[in-house]
Design an enzyme around this catalytic site. Structure first.
Site, PDB file in Angstrom:
ATOM      1  N   GLU A   8       4.563  -4.760 -35.968  1.00 54.51           N
ATOM      2  CA  GLU A   8       5.593  -4.412 -34.806  1.00 54.51           C
ATOM      3  C   GLU A   8       4.690  -4.153 -33.405  1.00 54.51           C
ATOM      4  O   GLU A   8       3.631  -3.440 -33.521  1.00 54.51           O
ATOM      5  CB  GLU A   8       6.429  -3.196 -35.156  1.00 54.51           C
ATOM      6  CG  GLU A   8       7.198  -3.373 -36.207  1.00 54.51           C
ATOM      7  CD  GLU A   8       8.239  -2.457 -36.714  1.00 54.51           C
ATOM      8  OE1 GLU A   8       8.245  -1.445 -35.767  1.00 54.51           O
ATOM      9  OE2 GLU A   8       9.017  -2.667 -37.759  1.00 54.51           O
ATOM     10  N   CYS A  64       2.379  -0.992 -26.992  1.00 56.00           N
ATOM     11  CA  CYS A  64       1.917  -0.307 -27.905  1.00 56.00           C
ATOM     12  C   CYS A  64       1.733  -1.591 -29.091  1.00 56.00           C
ATOM     13  O   CYS A  64       2.534  -2.049 -29.545  1.00 56.00           O
ATOM     14  CB  CYS A  64       2.923   0.562 -28.671  1.00 56.00           C
ATOM     15  SG  CYS A  64       2.219   1.480 -29.927  1.00 56.00           S
ATOM     16  N   CYS A 105      -1.839   0.424 -43.356  1.00 52.48           N
ATOM     17  CA  CYS A 105      -2.902   1.460 -42.996  1.00 52.48           C
ATOM     18  C   CYS A 105      -3.280   2.170 -44.187  1.00 52.48           C
ATOM     19  O   CYS A 105      -2.521   2.518 -44.946  1.00 52.48           O
ATOM     20  CB  CYS A 105      -2.527   2.409 -41.860  1.00 52.48           C
ATOM     21  SG  CYS A 105      -3.934   3.332 -41.427  1.00 52.48           S
ATOM     22  N   CYS A 127      -1.685   8.857 -43.741  1.00 50.85           N
ATOM     23  CA  CYS A 127      -1.070  10.290 -43.338  1.00 50.85           C
ATOM     24  C   CYS A 127       0.244  10.313 -43.746  1.00 50.85           C
ATOM     25  O   CYS A 127       1.206   9.450 -43.473  1.00 50.85           O
ATOM     26  CB  CYS A 127      -1.506  10.246 -41.937  1.00 50.85           C
ATOM     27  SG  CYS A 127      -2.947   9.840 -41.081  1.00 50.85           S
ATOM     28  N   CYS A 170       3.467   9.405 -41.536  1.00 51.10           N
ATOM     29  CA  CYS A 170       3.343   8.326 -40.729  1.00 51.10           C
ATOM     30  C   CYS A 170       4.130   7.099 -41.834  1.00 51.10           C
ATOM     31  O   CYS A 170       3.702   6.867 -42.869  1.00 51.10           O
ATOM     32  CB  CYS A 170       1.989   7.936 -40.324  1.00 51.10           C
ATOM     33  SG  CYS A 170       1.897   6.199 -39.522  1.00 51.10           S
ATOM     34  N   GLY A 217      -1.573   0.633 -37.992  1.00 57.89           N
ATOM     35  CA  GLY A 217      -3.007   0.511 -38.400  1.00 57.89           C
ATOM     36  C   GLY A 217      -3.875   1.173 -37.661  1.00 57.89           C
ATOM     37  O   GLY A 217      -3.701   1.893 -36.674  1.00 57.89           O
ATOM     38  N   SER A 238      -6.282   4.636 -29.856  1.00 62.54           N
ATOM     39  CA  SER A 238      -6.097   5.975 -31.049  1.00 62.54           C
ATOM     40  C   SER A 238      -6.624   5.811 -32.046  1.00 62.54           C
ATOM     41  O   SER A 238      -6.425   4.636 -32.800  1.00 62.54           O
ATOM     42  CB  SER A 238      -4.489   6.125 -30.684  1.00 62.54           C
ATOM     43  OG  SER A 238      -4.117   6.968 -31.312  1.00 62.54           O
ATOM     44  N   CYS A 292       6.950   6.213 -32.275  1.00 56.22           N
ATOM     45  CA  CYS A 292       5.687   6.494 -32.981  1.00 56.22           C
ATOM     46  C   CYS A 292       5.912   6.807 -34.265  1.00 56.22           C
ATOM     47  O   CYS A 292       6.917   7.746 -34.595  1.00 56.22           O
ATOM     48  CB  CYS A 292       5.096   7.653 -32.478  1.00 56.22           C
ATOM     49  SG  CYS A 292       4.460   7.594 -30.820  1.00 56.22           S
TER      50      CYS A 292
HETATM   51  N1  SAH Z   1      -3.899   4.727 -36.584  1.00 59.89           N
HETATM   52  C1  SAH Z   1      -4.152   5.247 -35.145  1.00 59.89           C
HETATM   53  C2  SAH Z   1      -3.155   4.628 -34.288  1.00 59.89           C
HETATM   54  C3  SAH Z   1      -2.028   4.332 -34.674  1.00 59.89           C
HETATM   55  S1  SAH Z   1      -0.885   5.896 -34.919  1.00 59.89           S
HETATM   56  C4  SAH Z   1      -4.076   6.839 -35.291  1.00 59.89           C
HETATM   57  O1  SAH Z   1      -3.376   7.474 -36.166  1.00 59.89           O
HETATM   58  O2  SAH Z   1      -4.427   7.524 -34.068  1.00 59.89           O
HETATM   59  C5  SAH Z   1      -0.236   6.200 -33.364  1.00 59.89           C
HETATM   60  C6  SAH Z   1       0.139   7.967 -33.201  1.00 59.89           C
HETATM   61  O3  SAH Z   1       1.346   7.919 -33.613  1.00 59.89           O
HETATM   62  C7  SAH Z   1      -0.999   8.509 -33.706  1.00 59.89           C
HETATM   63  O4  SAH Z   1      -1.163   9.764 -32.952  1.00 59.89           O
HETATM   64  C8  SAH Z   1       0.012   9.184 -34.897  1.00 59.89           C
HETATM   65  O5  SAH Z   1      -0.691  10.288 -35.644  1.00 59.89           O
HETATM   66  C9  SAH Z   1       1.266   9.288 -34.430  1.00 59.89           C
HETATM   67  N2  SAH Z   1       2.432   9.087 -35.512  1.00 59.89           N
HETATM   68  C10 SAH Z   1       2.385   8.446 -36.680  1.00 59.89           C
HETATM   69  N3  SAH Z   1       3.369   8.858 -37.628  1.00 59.89           N
HETATM   70  C11 SAH Z   1       4.265   9.572 -36.647  1.00 59.89           C
HETATM   71  C12 SAH Z   1       5.523  10.279 -36.843  1.00 59.89           C
HETATM   72  N4  SAH Z   1       6.228  10.039 -37.440  1.00 59.89           N
HETATM   73  N5  SAH Z   1       6.129  10.950 -35.720  1.00 59.89           N
HETATM   74  C13 SAH Z   1       5.328  11.117 -34.562  1.00 59.89           C
HETATM   75  N6  SAH Z   1       4.100  10.505 -34.282  1.00 59.89           N
HETATM   76  C14 SAH Z   1       3.508  10.097 -35.255  1.00 59.89           C
HETATM   77 FE1  SF4 Z   2      -2.563   7.834 -40.024  1.00 56.80          FE
HETATM   78 FE2  SF4 Z   2      -2.625   6.310 -37.854  1.00 56.80          FE
HETATM   79 FE3  SF4 Z   2      -3.038   4.906 -40.278  1.00 56.80          FE
HETATM   80 FE4  SF4 Z   2      -0.364   6.171 -39.546  1.00 56.80          FE
HETATM   81  S1  SF4 Z   2      -1.288   4.611 -38.666  1.00 56.80           S
HETATM   82  S2  SF4 Z   2      -1.510   6.483 -41.541  1.00 56.80           S
HETATM   83  S3  SF4 Z   2      -1.010   7.769 -38.273  1.00 56.80           S
HETATM   84  S4  SF4 Z   2      -4.305   6.613 -39.352  1.00 56.80           S
END
Ligand code: SAH
Ligand code: SF4
Length: 380
Positions: free
Chosen positions: A95, A108, A115, A119, A122, A169, A201, A345
């Site tokens: 996306e 974005c 990924c 986390c 996410c 990712g 990021s 996000c």
């Molecule tokens: N993988 C990279 C970039 C993609 S995630 C990273 O983690 O930085 C982009 C941002 O969205 C990151 O700061 C991530 O922690 C945040 N994010 C992920 N899931 C989210 C959620 N459910 N609500 C708000 N922010 C979220």
């Molecule tokens: Fe974590 Fe970013 Fe990967 Fe989501 S996209 S699992 S926030 S590293």
């Protein structure tokens, strides 16, 4: 007999393109012409390139192509946010989200299908890792979004003024392809986007943060989300490999290495109710970030089905925000944009969802999605 695959010129940086034409026995300036046709005029066929001779156009058609990712779905939010779901070659989808904000338009962009960092808060992470995107698929998101806005007359007119590598990712785990795509974003023959307007990021891949500081001048954002190792190990499992002391040292080196004056690193901090939003966390954060030029971006958690987390209470977000600002940390609260089209996000999952049923489920869920922490709102 198998037909030899054509090379996709969409993902070629200036250096690759020049080498390609030299290899063909052509002059280097052809690279410039073709790149402009692709990225400035959004051409997808060599016949459109009127200043390239017919014989060369014919030759190019035989060996090469300009192929962007296929659009599976496009959505426009009531706040003007747009989202595209693109098909990734070989299965899966990614996306891309466009967020207009006054004269600024931020795209974005995704770097991987799924990924591996996993986390828990996410939705991309919950999918698991499927594969890396190629540079053509990464820059192809910018190219396709540009096409959706129609032809542009000059570089300054492009509605996409900023790019954030914050889609699906972990960009630093797909380093080479992401680097090539960001080079095309910056190049005047590509999108001419300034170094301060491209942000990568990362969840904290320490060696690649160092490598990036040597290879390309772009802004860095770090997904911190916790002020101590114990909590961060739980929220961002990559922390077990690169703990906070190493990550903070890498951030310091990165900001020391950046040549432009705006060497501030953005620290992203997702606000999870009763998990990382207490006064003690704010106190620890101030201590942790001491001596590093940072700004903090608090992101109210965006819920998705079965997430297992809740968004922090508005009052807690505002108190956290105030504490950091009062202690010298420039802090903003990110406005949630595009959540009516699942474009916020952490809501990017790369599938065309049944939106009606999903919306129903959400209404019944425990989350109060309409509440927005507006503080000093900053989108992306
Ligand atoms: N993988 C990279 C970039 C993609 S995630 C990273 O983690 O930085 C982009 C941002 O969205 C990151 O700061 C991530 O922690 C945040 N994010 C992920 N899931 C989210 C959620 N459910 N609500 C708000 N922010 C979220
Ligand atoms: Fe974590 Fe970013 Fe990967 Fe989501 S996209 S699992 S926030 S590293």
């Amino acid at each position: 007999m198998s037909v030899p695959q054509k090379v996709n010129l969409l993902g070629f940086s200036r250096e690759h393109m020049e080498a390609f034409f030299l290899d063909m026995g052509e002059k280097k300036f052809r690279a410039q012409q073709v790149m402009k046709w692709i990225h400035h005029h959004q051409a997808d066929h060599f016949d459109q390139m009127t200043d390239v001779g017919k014989a060369l156009r014919q030759k190019l058609t035989e060996v090469a192509e300009i192929r962007g990712p296929k659009v599976l779905h496009e959505g426009i939010s009531r706040d003007g946010t747009r989202k595209w779901v693109f098909e990734a070659d070989g299965g899966g989808a990614v996306e891309t989200v466009f967020i207009p904000d006054g004269r600024r338009g931020t795209l974005c962009v995704s770097s991987q299908v799924g990924c591996a960092v996993d986390c828990g808060f996410c939705s991309t992470g919950k999918q698991g890792f499927q594969r890396d995107l190629t540079s053509a698929e990464i820059i192809g998101q910018v190219w396709q979004a540009g096409r959706a806005f129609g032809p542009r007359r000059n570089l300054g007119e492009h509605p996409i003024t900023n790019v954030v590598m914050m889609g699906m990712g972990e960009p630093l785990l797909n380093y080479g392809e992401v680097l090539t795509a960001m080079r095309i974003m910056k190049d005047d023959l590509g999108y001419g986007i300034g170094k301060k307007r491209i942000t990568l990021s990362t969840s904290g891949v320490v060696p690649k943060i160092d490598q990036l500081s040597q290879d390309l001048d772009v802004a860095l954002a770090v997904s911190l989300h916790a002020p101590n190792d114990e909590l961060r190990n739980e929220l961002v499992p990559l922390n077990r490999k690169y703990p906070l002391a190493e990550l903070m040292a890498a951030c310091k080196r990165y900001s020391d290495n950046i040549t432009h004056r705006h060497n501030t690193i953005t620290m992203e901090y997702v606000m999870l109710r009763d998990v990382n939003d207490k006064p003690e966390h704010a106190r620890q954060l101030v201590k942790l970030l001491n001596g590093i030029p940072v700004k903090v971006n608090l992101i109210p958690f965006n819920p998705f089905p079965h997430a297992g987390y809740e968004r922090s209470r508005k009052k807690d977000i505002l108190e956290f925000h105030k504490f950091l600002n009062d202690h010298g940390l420039l802090t903003t609260v990110r406005t949630t944009r595009g959540d009516d089209i699942d474009a916020a996000c952490g809501q990017l999952v790369g599938t065309v969802q049944d939106r009606t049923r999903r919306a129903e489920r959400w209404k019944k869920s425990v989350f109060h999605r309409t509440e927005q922490a507006d503080g000093n709102a900053a989108s992306v």
